[in-house]
Design a protein around this motif. Sequence first.
Motif, PDB file in Angstrom:
ATOM      1  N   ALA A   1      20.406 -84.928  -4.285  1.00  0.00           N
ATOM      2  CA  ALA A   1      19.995 -83.697  -4.968  1.00  0.00           C
ATOM      3  C   ALA A   1      20.698 -83.572  -6.316  1.00  0.00           C
ATOM      4  CB  ALA A   1      20.296 -82.482  -4.100  1.00  0.00           C
ATOM      5  N   SER A   2      21.939 -84.066  -6.387  1.00  0.00           N
ATOM      6  CA  SER A   2      22.664 -83.945  -7.657  1.00  0.00           C
ATOM      7  C   SER A   2      22.003 -84.820  -8.718  1.00  0.00           C
ATOM      8  CB  SER A   2      24.146 -84.292  -7.473  1.00  0.00           C
ATOM      9  OG  SER A   2      24.277 -85.692  -7.298  1.00  0.00           O
TER      10      SER A   2
ATOM     11  N   LYS B   1       9.992 -83.373 -10.297  1.00  0.00           N
ATOM     12  CA  LYS B   1      10.496 -84.643  -9.798  1.00  0.00           C
ATOM     13  C   LYS B   1       9.497 -85.147  -8.772  1.00  0.00           C
ATOM     14  CE  LYS B   1      13.689 -81.492  -7.569  1.00  0.00           C
ATOM     15  NZ  LYS B   1      13.198 -80.277  -8.259  1.00  0.00           N
TER      16      LYS B   1
ATOM     17  N   GLU C   1      18.217 -75.628  -1.450  1.00  0.00           N
ATOM     18  CA  GLU C   1      16.879 -76.120  -1.756  1.00  0.00           C
ATOM     19  C   GLU C   1      16.667 -76.171  -3.272  1.00  0.00           C
ATOM     20  OE1 GLU C   1      14.319 -77.108   0.708  1.00  0.00           O
ATOM     21  OE2 GLU C   1      16.136 -77.293   1.872  1.00  0.00           O
ATOM     22  N   ARG C   2      15.397 -76.070  -3.723  1.00  0.00           N
ATOM     23  CA  ARG C   2      15.080 -76.411  -5.110  1.00  0.00           C
ATOM     24  C   ARG C   2      15.251 -75.253  -6.095  1.00  0.00           C
ATOM     25  NH1 ARG C   2      11.653 -78.226  -1.469  1.00  0.00           N
ATOM     26  NH2 ARG C   2      11.266 -80.455  -1.331  1.00  0.00           N
TER      27      ARG C   2
ATOM     28  N   PRO D   1      25.132 -78.079 -12.848  1.00  0.00           N
ATOM     29  CA  PRO D   1      23.854 -77.574 -12.330  1.00  0.00           C
ATOM     30  C   PRO D   1      23.232 -76.546 -13.273  1.00  0.00           C
ATOM     31  CG  PRO D   1      25.715 -76.962 -10.882  1.00  0.00           C
ATOM     32  CD  PRO D   1      26.258 -77.842 -11.948  1.00  0.00           C
ATOM     33  N   ILE D   2      21.918 -76.636 -13.431  1.00  0.00           N
ATOM     34  CA  ILE D   2      21.210 -75.616 -14.211  1.00  0.00           C
ATOM     35  C   ILE D   2      21.267 -74.317 -13.415  1.00  0.00           C
ATOM     36  CG2 ILE D   2      18.992 -74.916 -15.196  1.00  0.00           C
ATOM     37  CD1 ILE D   2      18.195 -77.825 -15.369  1.00  0.00           C
TER      38      ILE D   2
ATOM     39  N   ASP E   1      23.230 -71.761 -19.907  1.00  0.00           N
ATOM     40  CA  ASP E   1      22.222 -72.183 -18.948  1.00  0.00           C
ATOM     41  C   ASP E   1      22.745 -73.047 -17.809  1.00  0.00           C
ATOM     42  OD1 ASP E   1      20.210 -70.830 -20.274  1.00  0.00           O
ATOM     43  OD2 ASP E   1      19.947 -72.468 -21.698  1.00  0.00           O
ATOM     44  N   PHE E   2      23.989 -73.491 -17.908  1.00  0.00           N
ATOM     45  CA  PHE E   2      24.525 -74.317 -16.839  1.00  0.00           C
ATOM     46  C   PHE E   2      25.645 -73.560 -16.140  1.00  0.00           C
ATOM     47  CE2 PHE E   2      22.409 -77.062 -19.795  1.00  0.00           C
ATOM     48  CZ  PHE E   2      21.726 -77.959 -18.987  1.00  0.00           C
ATOM     49  N   VAL E   3      25.735 -73.737 -14.817  1.00  0.00           N
ATOM     50  CA  VAL E   3      26.685 -72.926 -14.052  1.00  0.00           C
ATOM     51  C   VAL E   3      28.112 -73.406 -14.315  1.00  0.00           C
ATOM     52  CG1 VAL E   3      27.344 -72.168 -11.762  1.00  0.00           C
ATOM     53  CG2 VAL E   3      24.939 -72.546 -12.279  1.00  0.00           C
TER      54      VAL E   3
ATOM     55  N   GLU F   1      17.743 -82.949  -8.826  1.00  0.00           N
ATOM     56  CA  GLU F   1      17.659 -81.573  -9.332  1.00  0.00           C
ATOM     57  C   GLU F   1      17.923 -81.486 -10.843  1.00  0.00           C
ATOM     58  OE1 GLU F   1      15.908 -79.123  -6.923  1.00  0.00           O
ATOM     59  OE2 GLU F   1      17.192 -78.001  -8.291  1.00  0.00           O
TER      60      GLU F   1
ATOM     61  N   THR G   1      21.274 -73.603  -4.959  1.00  0.00           N
ATOM     62  CA  THR G   1      20.336 -74.727  -4.965  1.00  0.00           C
ATOM     63  C   THR G   1      21.059 -76.007  -4.560  1.00  0.00           C
ATOM     64  OG1 THR G   1      20.715 -75.001  -7.323  1.00  0.00           O
ATOM     65  CG2 THR G   1      18.836 -73.668  -6.671  1.00  0.00           C
ATOM     66  N   SER G   2      20.272 -77.031  -4.264  1.00  0.00           N
ATOM     67  CA  SER G   2      20.840 -78.236  -3.655  1.00  0.00           C
ATOM     68  C   SER G   2      21.851 -78.941  -4.549  1.00  0.00           C
ATOM     69  CB  SER G   2      19.723 -79.198  -3.271  1.00  0.00           C
ATOM     70  OG  SER G   2      18.970 -79.535  -4.418  1.00  0.00           O
ATOM     71  N   ASN G   3      21.827 -78.659  -5.839  1.00  0.00           N
ATOM     72  CA  ASN G   3      22.811 -79.311  -6.712  1.00  0.00           C
ATOM     73  C   ASN G   3      24.018 -78.415  -6.993  1.00  0.00           C
ATOM     74  OD1 ASN G   3      21.182 -77.559  -8.133  1.00  0.00           O
ATOM     75  ND2 ASN G   3      21.309 -78.699 -10.027  1.00  0.00           N
ATOM     76  N   MET G   4      24.009 -77.216  -6.420  1.00  0.00           N
ATOM     77  CA  MET G   4      25.188 -76.364  -6.573  1.00  0.00           C
ATOM     78  C   MET G   4      26.168 -76.726  -5.450  1.00  0.00           C
ATOM     79  SD  MET G   4      23.051 -73.017  -7.687  1.00  0.00           S
ATOM     80  CE  MET G   4      24.227 -71.712  -8.008  1.00  0.00           C
TER      81      MET G   4
ATOM     82  N   ILE H   1      13.826 -83.241  -1.194  1.00  0.00           N
ATOM     83  CA  ILE H   1      14.356 -82.694  -2.440  1.00  0.00           C
ATOM     84  C   ILE H   1      13.292 -82.639  -3.534  1.00  0.00           C
ATOM     85  CG2 ILE H   1      16.139 -82.949  -4.205  1.00  0.00           C
ATOM     86  CD1 ILE H   1      17.623 -84.742  -2.063  1.00  0.00           C
ATOM     87  N   THR H   2      12.425 -83.657  -3.553  1.00  0.00           N
ATOM     88  CA  THR H   2      11.477 -83.757  -4.652  1.00  0.00           C
ATOM     89  C   THR H   2      10.288 -82.828  -4.431  1.00  0.00           C
ATOM     90  OG1 THR H   2      10.486 -85.624  -3.518  1.00  0.00           O
ATOM     91  CG2 THR H   2      12.112 -86.110  -5.203  1.00  0.00           C
TER      92      THR H   2
END
Lengths: 460, 568
Positions: free
Chosen positions: A282-283, A146, B250-251, A115-116, B96-98, A286, B284-287, A322-323
């Motif tokens: 989301a993976s 997105k 979320e985002r 994740p960023i 920059d990436f977790v 995002e 965030t949703s991807n974490m 998500i988008t």
Amino acid sequence: MVRDYLSISEISGPLIFVEGTKDVRYGEIAQIQLNNGEIRRGQVLEISGRRVLLQVFEGNEGVDTRNTKVRFLGHGIELGVSGDMLGRYFSGFGDPIDKGPKIIAEEKLDINGSPINPYSRDYPLDSIQTGISAIDGMNALIRGQKLPIFSGSGLPHPAIAAQIARQAKVRRKEEEFAVVFGAIGITYDEASFFMRDLQETGAIERSILFINLGDDPAIERIATPRMALTTAEYLAFEHDYHVLVVLADMTNYCEALREVSAARKEVPGRRGYPGYMYTDLASIYERAGRIKGRKGSITQLPILTMPEDDITHPIPDLTGYITEGQIFLSRDLHRKGVYPPIDVLPSLSRLVDRGIGKGKTREDHASVSNQLYASYANGRNARDLAVVLGESSLSDVDRLYLKFAEEFESRFVAQGGYEDRTFEETLDIGWDLISMLPEEELKRVSDELIGKYLRGRKER
Amino acid sequence: MGIVRIAGPVVVGDVEGASLGDMVRIGEAKLIGEIIGLRGEQATIQAFEDTNGLGIGEPIESTHFPVSVELGPGLIGSIYDGIQRPLDTIKMISGDFVPRGITIPSLDRDKKWHFEPRAKKGDKVSKGQVVGTVKETELIEHRIMALYDGIMDEVREGDFTVEESVAIISGKEMNMIQRWPVRMGRPYGEKIPSYEPLVTGQRVLDTFFPIARGGAACVSGPFGSGKTVVQHQLARWSDADVIIFVGCGERGNEMCQVLLEFPELTDPRTGRPLMERTILIANTSNMPFAAREASVYTGITLAEYYRDMGYNVALQADSTSRWAEALREISGRLEEMPGEEGYPAYLASRIAAFYERSGVVKTLGGGEGSITVIGSVSPPGGDFSEPVTQATLRFTKVFWALDAQLAYMRHFPAVNWLNSYSLYIDDVESWWEENVSKDWRELRDRAMALLQRESELQEIVKLIGTESLSDEEKLILEVSRHIREDFLYQSAFHEIDTFTDTMKQYRLLRSIMYFYDLAKEKITDAGLEIILKLPIRAKISRAKYLTDMAGFDQIDEEIKKSLEGEDG
Ligand SMILES: Nc1ncnc2c1ncn2[C@@H]1O[C@H](COP(=O)(O)OP(=O)(O)OP(=O)(O)O)[C@@H](O)[C@H]1O
Ligand SMILES: [Mg+2]
């Protein structure tokens, strides 16, 4: 220490259980060798003591419990990436499928990425020109955004996807642009149309395709968008490209997820899709974005077909959560022969505000867009009224709006499949339409803009 | 023996000296996790980080301490992940990436703060009493509270790091940092009732569906209906001392927006950058989603800490549905008996326990502080009958129901005025009477009644057109449109419109209703046609952009003139 296990105890859908394993790691990839020598790939989904649950990407046809060998490879699913991938076609699992030379990987990357860090993100502030007025004029695509296309079966989203892939560009000359296309369970016809189109127009030079066809293994679809995004991240964040990632069709992706979940006998969520589908999607989604201090960006344009045109179906619903907005295709417009059949009213690009305007597109962009939106909405209302009460019952202004709506659909929204309009051309068509309306109706454009763009036009 | 089972974020293994709720480090990667189940020495753990690459047999170590947060100066202005790791420092260390398995103190250990004593040597102090202060930001005086009762043996003024001792209380050194388990509410004297609104500057909220300080609100609606914009507006403009914004599943771009914007935006009351009163928590949703579950507790514990100093804190959680989904996911992996829609049976009690941590309290130190909680809920398909919305509504007294249809028509904030409610109206009425105007409640109720009448009339219009309506009814439609378009509609992105103070809210609504009252009287004499063509209507429509009250005097004057003028 490499070991081959001959200890498959159970096969269930796309899953297999392997017993008596040692030193297996969660998420690790395995190589499964069938009795006839065929090699397939699987991934560890669960480890319980010495028992391992694997998901097999190519499916379990022909796998048996006696002779099939399993070997764990000691790493997750990786993709070897390189700048030489531009102009090439790959399978949904990242193997080259054109006749080109082998790709010599500059780096091997885990396809799940990381994740960023939200603190590292930079806000999307610039647009991509797609050459399609209904998108560029009304819901511009912003770099790092997105923005999905919500379509329905039988609607021309493949043609729109191809047109965007062909025409999309960033406007500053010195910036590099690439398109990565992840085809997920699409038909052979769609895929070959796409490939031919990119070849013929030369757009292939700056494109990379990952192709999983409808008759390719379903579980492979879980990997395909991640292959595309891993490549995109490499180009964007190590080579400064602005990358547009087109993913079609995400509905097929979600079905693959459901298949694995059902085989695992998980408690199903809405309509049988797994409860973790939000997190899983989301993976993917995002992975769009910009990073402070890096020049490139990843913009995603996922395409999905809404089952039964139902926007509350979990696939469009979770995607929408998500988008950052959505582009909506309308069956009505399609029936009327409007291409692309984009209904601008329910469409929204949430990040548009800061990505357009003076110095980016043109100063009048936001105002024109708002005015067109409001006037078209009025026109659509008038059309609804006309249906109920008859056109003769409309007021003069309403009749004007009705005409506006027709013209808006036929001149602004509709355009040729190979017609590539600049932002300026799009906005100028917008002003042509706006000039149909009396000035006192124009509440969303300032007098200054009217003076500059409208009055001259009327005199002409 | 170590790890014996790995299934996504759930890890099972032997942990020496395990107790429930303790934080553990999993495997060679030292991933952070929490013990959520125990059978003998075998612990079930939820991992707050991605478990890819973990293997059977790897060790699990307990920290012998529950999942907790660090409290002390330096919290304000920070951005943390769900378990309070500072994301800015993480970026500095690992890019920059977790990354995974990283341990970083939540509070800067090197920074010196100027400690100013508030108690003298020899004073008797009690737990929770303020013994000194530190200027944390221009806006926030950080109050250092005694951790126990005792006598001040010594107290030192000067510049200290959070770990250095600033006082000795009954023989024990005291510094400026403490840890607190996130799942345990911090103690307070007693809860007290609240009669003050949290003013948000959002007209539809303050005037029609107010939230009291210390209250709890649920903002729910389908995707794109404007939950996040409402939450951001509250974080920007509500009159709380401290804002805690939890971005829960979320985002990333939304967190980024806050981070870029808040240092630039200024608090309308103090003129200082909003970041000087804000703490951000971002999962965030991807974490990893297990950390999503922790993030709301991290947020509310920080809120309690500032409440205990005597501040009014507002906590926004966007979106609590993602937290509930994390609960469901973990519960599923534990093979617990699923309840409604797969959510665990304890969903409602978890939600209750969270909102229960809001309120106005008498602090241990004798002051008064509050936490107002606003939780977003993201119902699948926009259907409010789903379990998370329903459970939330049982414990919140305000419901801001966002509506897809309104959002689709670009009516923002898309708060549906017929479905939304606030059970605090009676509580805050006297505040409005004292601070704004005696007839506030009457005005508000009349406007609301008009809107309700409008919706009934709309039903008729839909069936047989406007022709069948009387002039009086047509007037109701026109005036309701003023209420909707000129009062309820409020652009979050317009420099002036984005915030409206309470007096202006009142005056704006009063002018609209004044127009209605006079128009109604005149309708038979003057005729509806004439009234609807009056130029004053355009002025009413622009009144939301006025910046001083004299403008409203003029408008009222003109309403009076144009409707009573010629013949009156
Ligand atoms: N008060 C407002 N003024 C102007 N525009 C608004 C307002 N509220 C919402 N919008 C518009 O609606 C869009 C969606 O709003 P928002 O992101 O808050 O939705 P959401 O309910 O949080 O959606 P999701 O559930 O997908 O997160 C915004 O990007 C903006 O374009
Ligand atoms: Mg939101």
